[in-house]
Design a protein around this motif. Structure first.
Motif, short mmCIF file in Angstrom:
data_model
loop_
_atom_site.label_atom_id
_atom_site.label_comp_id
_atom_site.label_asym_id
_atom_site.label_seq_id
_atom_site.Cartn_x
_atom_site.Cartn_y
_atom_site.Cartn_z
N LEU A 174 0.87 -1.18 0.00
CA LEU A 174 0.00 0.00 0.00
C LEU A 174 0.90 1.22 0.00
O LEU A 174 1.78 1.35 0.85
N TYR A 175 0.71 2.12 -0.99
CA TYR A 175 1.52 3.33 -1.06
C TYR A 175 0.67 4.53 -0.68
O TYR A 175 -0.42 4.74 -1.21
N ILE A 176 1.21 5.35 0.23
CA ILE A 176 0.48 6.50 0.77
C ILE A 176 1.23 7.78 0.40
O ILE A 176 2.43 7.89 0.64
N GLY A 177 0.51 8.75 -0.18
CA GLY A 177 1.14 10.01 -0.54
C GLY A 177 0.14 11.13 -0.65
O GLY A 177 -1.07 10.91 -0.65
N ASP A 178 0.66 12.36 -0.78
CA ASP A 178 -0.21 13.54 -0.79
C ASP A 178 -0.20 14.29 -2.12
O ASP A 178 -0.66 15.43 -2.19
N ALA A 179 0.34 13.66 -3.16
CA ALA A 179 0.40 14.31 -4.46
C ALA A 179 -0.14 13.37 -5.54
O ALA A 179 -0.08 12.14 -5.39
N GLN A 180 -0.62 13.95 -6.62
CA GLN A 180 -1.18 13.13 -7.70
C GLN A 180 -0.14 12.16 -8.25
O GLN A 180 -0.46 11.01 -8.58
N ARG A 181 1.12 12.59 -8.34
CA ARG A 181 2.17 11.71 -8.86
C ARG A 181 2.36 10.48 -7.97
O ARG A 181 2.75 9.41 -8.45
N ASP A 182 2.07 10.61 -6.66
CA ASP A 182 2.18 9.47 -5.76
C ASP A 182 1.14 8.40 -6.13
O ASP A 182 1.45 7.21 -6.20
N ILE A 183 -0.08 8.86 -6.32
CA ILE A 183 -1.16 7.93 -6.64
C ILE A 183 -0.94 7.31 -8.03
O ILE A 183 -1.13 6.10 -8.22
N GLU A 184 -0.51 8.12 -8.98
CA GLU A 184 -0.24 7.61 -10.32
C GLU A 184 0.86 6.56 -10.29
O GLU A 184 0.77 5.51 -10.95
#
Length: 226
Positions: A174-184
């Motif tokens: 599971l990857y957690i991030g606060d930017a669109q590039r994180d989710i992509e």
């Protein structure tokens, strides 16, 4: 279960991976201090915390463009970026802290023998001393920076590298991030994703539009996935 098409049930995660700035750490005030030091040296008005927090995840250039506004195009940009980075590197953890709830989440993961690591686009010469200055991050299984490989987020390459080093299948991460590039990047790596809504998101509507597997209001939401 088809891991590519449906979120994993909690016990199926073997590893959590986190972005750094705006996800694990609130670094905005140190980045803002560096920005304002550069602006002061050029006789430009300071930027308020409300303004610089929105750009804190977007790199030195974005911060400086925010501060200089229309004057940025005429600035010696490489020189100003170096000036900001030099100041920041010398004052890297004066105000930085873990976001509320991060440390309990990391402890809970460790207690359940779930690996956790860090994948950030921050360059290694800044990532390494910053992480070393934060005791709560000392047990990270892996730390990958934006310049560790030849590609950074939104490329999935660094996330796949993290999974390989941790000996975990990407579909069980599971990857957690606060930017669109994180989710992509997480999606492209075949991982489930969670948006850190407490971070430096441009707006709630924008963040919800990234179509992450989960949208977490706080790190405490992560307990539901352990």
């Amino acid at each position: 279960m088809d891991h590519l098409n449906s979120p994993l049930t909690p016990f199926e995660y073997d590893a959590f991976l986190f972005d750094l700035d705006g996800t694990l750490l609130d670094t905005a005030d140190d980045l803002g201090a560096a920005l304002n030091a550069v602006l002061k040296s050029q006789g430009i008005a300071r930027v308020s915390p409300d303004e610089y927090r929105k750009a804190a995840s977007n790199g030195a250039g974005a911060l400086l463009e925010l501060g200089f506004k229309e004057q940025w195009a005429t600035q010696p940009q490489t020189e100003r970026i170096k000036q900001l980075v030099d100041y920041y590197s010398q004052n890297i953890a004066k105000h930085t802290r873990c976001f509320d709830g991060v440390e309990p989440l990391l402890i809970a993961l460790e207690n359940q023998n779930i690996k956790w690591g860090i994948m950030t686009n921050k360059p290694g010469f800044l990532t390494d001393p910053l992480v070393a200055a934060i005791p709560a991050l000392k047990n990270a299984s892996v730390i990958i920076s934006g310049d560790t490989l030849t590609e950074a987020k939104p490329s999935p390459m660094p996330l796949l590298h993290c999974a390989k080093l941790m000996d975990v299948a990407p579909s069980r991460c599971l990857y957690i991030g606060d930017a669109q590039r994180d989710i992509e990047a997480g999606k492209a790596a075949g991982m489930q994703t969670a948006t850190a809504l407490w971070g430096y998101i441009p707006s709630l509507d924008d963040a919800l539009g990234w179509d992450a597997s989960f949208n977490w209001q706080s790190p405490i939401d992560g307990f539901n996935h352990i």
